[in-house]
Design an enzyme around this catalytic site. Structure first.
Site, PDB file in Angstrom:
ATOM      1  N   ARG A  35      39.859  43.489  24.872  1.00 18.28           N
ATOM      2  CA  ARG A  35      40.116  42.375  25.779  1.00 18.28           C
ATOM      3  C   ARG A  35      40.380  41.057  25.052  1.00 18.28           C
ATOM      4  O   ARG A  35      40.928  40.130  25.644  1.00 18.28           O
ATOM      5  CB  ARG A  35      38.924  42.187  26.719  1.00 18.28           C
ATOM      6  CG  ARG A  35      38.987  42.879  28.068  1.00 18.28           C
ATOM      7  CD  ARG A  35      40.000  42.258  29.013  1.00 18.28           C
ATOM      8  NE  ARG A  35      39.986  40.800  28.982  1.00 18.28           N
ATOM      9  CZ  ARG A  35      39.076  40.028  29.545  1.00 18.28           C
ATOM     10  NH1 ARG A  35      38.108  40.553  30.247  1.00 18.28           N
ATOM     11  NH2 ARG A  35      39.142  38.716  29.442  1.00 18.28           N
ATOM     12  N   ARG A  59      31.653  44.264  29.501  1.00 19.44           N
ATOM     13  CA  ARG A  59      31.077  43.579  28.348  1.00 19.44           C
ATOM     14  C   ARG A  59      29.934  44.287  27.657  1.00 19.44           C
ATOM     15  O   ARG A  59      29.548  43.905  26.557  1.00 19.44           O
ATOM     16  CB  ARG A  59      30.660  42.161  28.750  1.00 19.44           C
ATOM     17  CG  ARG A  59      31.855  41.228  28.859  1.00 19.44           C
ATOM     18  CD  ARG A  59      31.482  39.951  29.555  1.00 19.44           C
ATOM     19  NE  ARG A  59      31.014  40.246  30.903  1.00 19.44           N
ATOM     20  CZ  ARG A  59      30.428  39.384  31.698  1.00 19.44           C
ATOM     21  NH1 ARG A  59      30.200  38.165  31.261  1.00 19.44           N
ATOM     22  NH2 ARG A  59      30.052  39.732  32.906  1.00 19.44           N
ATOM     23  N   ASP A  93      39.924  44.301  39.558  1.00 21.15           N
ATOM     24  CA  ASP A  93      38.951  43.372  40.134  1.00 21.15           C
ATOM     25  C   ASP A  93      39.233  43.235  41.625  1.00 21.15           C
ATOM     26  O   ASP A  93      40.376  43.392  42.062  1.00 21.15           O
ATOM     27  CB  ASP A  93      38.994  42.002  39.468  1.00 21.15           C
ATOM     28  CG  ASP A  93      37.750  41.191  39.845  1.00 21.15           C
ATOM     29  OD1 ASP A  93      36.700  41.377  39.197  1.00 21.15           O
ATOM     30  OD2 ASP A  93      37.817  40.414  40.810  1.00 21.15           O
ATOM     31  N   TYR A 129      34.687  34.408  48.511  1.00 21.86           N
ATOM     32  CA  TYR A 129      35.331  33.742  47.366  1.00 21.86           C
ATOM     33  C   TYR A 129      36.396  32.754  47.841  1.00 21.86           C
ATOM     34  O   TYR A 129      36.507  31.642  47.318  1.00 21.86           O
ATOM     35  CB  TYR A 129      35.931  34.772  46.397  1.00 21.86           C
ATOM     36  CG  TYR A 129      34.867  35.519  45.639  1.00 21.86           C
ATOM     37  CD1 TYR A 129      34.186  34.910  44.588  1.00 21.86           C
ATOM     38  CD2 TYR A 129      34.503  36.806  45.995  1.00 21.86           C
ATOM     39  CE1 TYR A 129      33.180  35.577  43.907  1.00 21.86           C
ATOM     40  CE2 TYR A 129      33.502  37.482  45.322  1.00 21.86           C
ATOM     41  CZ  TYR A 129      32.841  36.865  44.273  1.00 21.86           C
ATOM     42  OH  TYR A 129      31.839  37.519  43.614  1.00 21.86           O
ATOM     43  N   ARG A 176      30.490  48.808  37.015  1.00 19.23           N
ATOM     44  CA  ARG A 176      30.729  47.999  35.805  1.00 19.23           C
ATOM     45  C   ARG A 176      30.458  48.780  34.527  1.00 19.23           C
ATOM     46  O   ARG A 176      29.931  48.225  33.556  1.00 19.23           O
ATOM     47  CB  ARG A 176      29.880  46.725  35.800  1.00 19.23           C
ATOM     48  CG  ARG A 176      30.226  45.744  36.892  1.00 19.23           C
ATOM     49  CD  ARG A 176      31.481  44.968  36.546  1.00 19.23           C
ATOM     50  NE  ARG A 176      31.935  44.167  37.667  1.00 19.23           N
ATOM     51  CZ  ARG A 176      31.567  42.912  37.872  1.00 19.23           C
ATOM     52  NH1 ARG A 176      30.788  42.298  37.028  1.00 19.23           N
ATOM     53  NH2 ARG A 176      32.039  42.262  38.912  1.00 19.23           N
TER      54      ARG A 176
END
Ligand code: 1CP
Length: 347
Positions: A43, A34, A79, A154, A30
């Protein structure tokens, strides 16, 4: 003709193979995202899964942390759910939550209705990887995919979860459908990785982030064969393979059996102990606690030194965090870690 060193001779690839390095390579899971203001700016106004399918955005976002921190590898901005999205599964990544599935898998019929991933739908991915490889020069690009088990969590839970109880219940109650589901996800992951390898990535990482919720016997019999199938199906001996999960201390003796070069370790097990658990045939990646980067500089330095020292017990060491960069992390702390690891390990 000059023989300029390319990404295949990089410290990342050499450490992954257990060969001598000029200094310990560093990258961060990562590292895009962010924690970077330039990421948030780029983004703005684009949904996550839209951004992942735009080669211009993928290229720029992937390069941002390489420029800023001087890390020894880029990791493709994408992702783990993207292969499912491209295949036609209705998934959204909700800000602050993560992937949310419109119709979770709850029955055997749902498993059989899961659409297959057609490789010709991955043109955007090949385009982005080729562009990145050209821009990165000698810096290696790491490709990745989600492992069958973590993707199954998921699909079955419908979104992020802590206990993964529905997933385990399905695994125990419907062993045949479970096997078909993981087989399909393994084919899809291998297809996704194959596109990246064909377009020129220098290494691949399989993220089985949530495998640590399983007992060793369930992992060995119901999950690991499918992760191994991803790497077998990829059939790319020239590309080093990294296998990572969180909370996998008890699984470390098994994780290498997927046919990999590097075992990723979270912060719970020191690297010298991890080296004993995985055995001599593997390099290690990790394992600074991402929360340490929120602490003072003295603590950061002490912990980085410890990880570097304990990493010397491994055949090769790729310095990383034990899991992804936390969003509140000061980007300056990441740049500092890269500099410190390089300084401590320069030969
Ligand atoms: O709005 C945003 O910025 C979305 C946040 C975000 C980002 C930047 C998500 C949603 N995914 C990503 C990119 C991403 N995902 C990368 C990019 C490359 C890099 O490392 O810089 C990678 C490797 C992933 C892989 C990924 N996605 C994993 C495996 C790694 C891990 O953290 O364990 C997992 C579990 C996901 C699912 C996911 N996607 C996004 C979130 C917030 C989550 C986790 C949700 C959960 O807790 O279950």
């Amino acid at each position: 003709m000059g023989t300029a060193a390319g990404p295949a001779d990089s410290d990342l690839v050499r450490a992954a193979r257990g060969l001598p390095v000029s200094r310990t390579p560093v990258w961060f899971m990562r590292q895009a995202g962010r924690s970077l203001p330039e990421y948030r700016a780029l983004r703005a106004g684009t949904a996550m899964l839209q951004a992942c399918q735009d080669p211009d955005l993928v290229t720029e976002i992937t390069l941002q942390p390489v420029r800023r921190h001087g890390v020894d590898a880029a990791i493709l901005f994408s992702d783990i759910v993207l292969p499912l999205v491209v295949a036609g599964v209705d998934i959204e990544i909700k800000p602050g939550i993560g992937p949310v599935i419109a119709s979770p898998i709850r029955s055997v019929a749902d498993v059989d209705a899961l659409p297959a991933l057609e490789p010709d739908r991955l043109e955007f991915l090949g385009t982005a990887v080729r562009r990145l490889v050209a821009e990165l020069g000698a810096t290696p690009l790491i490709g990745f995919a989600g492992a069958p088990f973590t993707l199954a969590t998921y699909l079955i839970e419908g979104g992020p979860s802590k206990e993964h109880a529905r997933t385990k219940a399905f695994m125990y109650a419907e062993p045949a459908a479970w096997q078909r589901l993981l087989e399909r996800l393994a084919v899809s992951a291998a297809t996704f990785l194959r596109t990246q390898v064909d377009a020129g990535v220098s290494a691949v990482q399989l993220f089985d982030s949530w495998a640590g919720v399983l007992s060793p016997v369930d992992y060995a019999t119901r999950v690991l064969p499918h992760s191994r199938a991803v790497f077998d199906g990829l059939a790319a001996p020239e590309v080093p393979k990294i296998h990572f999960g969180v909370g996998t201390g008890e699984l470390l003796p098994l994780i290498g059996d997927a046919g990999v070069d590097v075992v990723g370790v979270d912060w719970r097990v020191p690297l010298d102990e991890a080296a004993r658990r995985v055995g001599p045939g593997y390099s290690l990646q990790g394992n600074l606690d991402p929360a340490v980067l929120l602490a003072d500089r003295e603590t950061v330095d002490r912990e980085v030194r410890r990880v570097v020292e304990q990493g010397r017990a491994a055949r090769g060491h790729v310095f990383n965090l034990g899991h992804g960069v936390l969003p509140d992390t000061d980007p300056g702390a990441l740049t500092h870690v890269v500099e410190l690891v390089h300084e401590l390990t320069a030969s």
